[in-house]
Design a protein around this motif. Structure first.
Motif: not given
Ligand code: ADP
Ligand code: UDP
Length: 235
Positions: A11, A13, A24, A69, A81-84, A123, A179, A191, A193
């Motif tokens: 939504k 990112k 990533l 991350h 960022v570090k992939m998790l 989530k 998160e 991780a 934001e």
């Molecule tokens: P949403 O999924 O709630 O719409 P976003 O638009 O913020 O959220 O999308 C970012 C996505 O990236 C989220 O699903 C989040 O869980 C995921 N994310 C954030 N940090 C990392 C990471 N380090 N490794 C993998 N996925 C990540």
């Protein structure tokens, strides 16, 4: 570092692969949603501001020993960022009653909580992010008990560091959502934001809202509030 395939568009990112399988690229959009996607809009330059604010907070946390991350900010809207492996959990910490908690318990918004409260939600947009407790989380095998202990330790430490830092900027930290994911050694890592999209920030003197509630509640002055928060952080 080169930008690869789009892995996921959320939504707020977009998440891209890079030439390093462990890293990533996160791209911050201007899109804003509220009420589990029912309200949609854009907030001009939000992506740029949230990338800066998140970068600022992740760096601040690092100076206090909290790893995340975050690797580096690579452009106005992009962060490396570090992939998790993400946990399907939203971890909310609250210092003051607002939003969902104020409604649920009929507390006046602004009521100071005697101790910080931690809440979990699943989530899962289809289910509307229902609330979970530690038992649900373990029963659904989302996380194990020692991981929840680690998450709570990190979440409360983040709260203390941010609250103290913001106090000096005349900002109250009302609540926020974090998160977490697991790294390649299954260590729990902070991780996503930390920005006005997922925190509530109030001016300490006037109680003016400097966060996404201005969008959720159609209050106007949304861009200005995000910019004001950034200005105070870097002042
Ligand atoms: P949403 O999924 O709630 O719409 P976003 O638009 O913020 O959220 O999308 C970012 C996505 O990236 C989220 O699903 C989040 O869980 C995921 N994310 C954030 N940090 C990392 C990471 N380090 N490794 C993998 N996925 C990540
Ligand atoms: N929050 C978030 N994403 C969500 C729900 C909440 O980032 O999907 C943040 C929100 O910005 C606030 C905190 O979590 O800082 C608590 O929000 P709220 O009381 O509105 O949550 P609810 O209980 O209504 O889901």
């Amino acid at each position: 570092m080169t930008k690869g395939e789009l892995l996921y568009e959320g939504k707020a990112k977009m998440v891209y692969e890079t030439d390093d399988p462990n890293k990533l690229l996160v791209y911050f959009k201007d899109d804003a949603t509220a009420g589990n996607g029912e309200k949609k809009g854009t907030i001009q330059d939000k992506g740029i501001i949230n990338n800066k604010i998140s970068t600022f907070f992740f760096k601040l946390l690092k100076t206090h020993g909290i790893e995340s991350h975050f690797i580096e900010q690579v452009s106005d809207r992009e962060m490396l960022v570090k992939m998790l492996k993400m946990l399907s959990l939203e971890v909310v910490v609250r210092n003051v009653a607002a939003g969902g908690l104020a409604r649920r318990l009929a507390l006046e918004e602004g009521t100071i909580l005697k101790i910080p409260v931690i809440e979990y939600t699943y989530k899962n947009d289809d289910l509307g992010d229902p609330m979970l407790n530690r038992y649900h989380i373990m029963a659904l095998d989302i996380a194990r008990v020692h991981e929840l202990d680690e998450i709570e330790h990190i979440a409360f430490t983040v709260n203390t560091v941010l609250k103290n830092f913001l106090r000096a900027k005349n900002v109250d930290l009302i609540d926020f959502k974090l998160e977490f994911g697991r790294d390649e050694r299954d260590k729990i890592v902070l991780a996503d934001e930390i920005s006005p999209d997922n925190c509530r920030f109030w001016d300490m003197t006037t109680k003016e809202k400097l966060d996404k509630d201005r969008f959720r509640l159609d209050m106007g002055g949304v861009e200005e509030a995000y910019k004001e928060l950034l200005t105070r952080l870097i002042a």
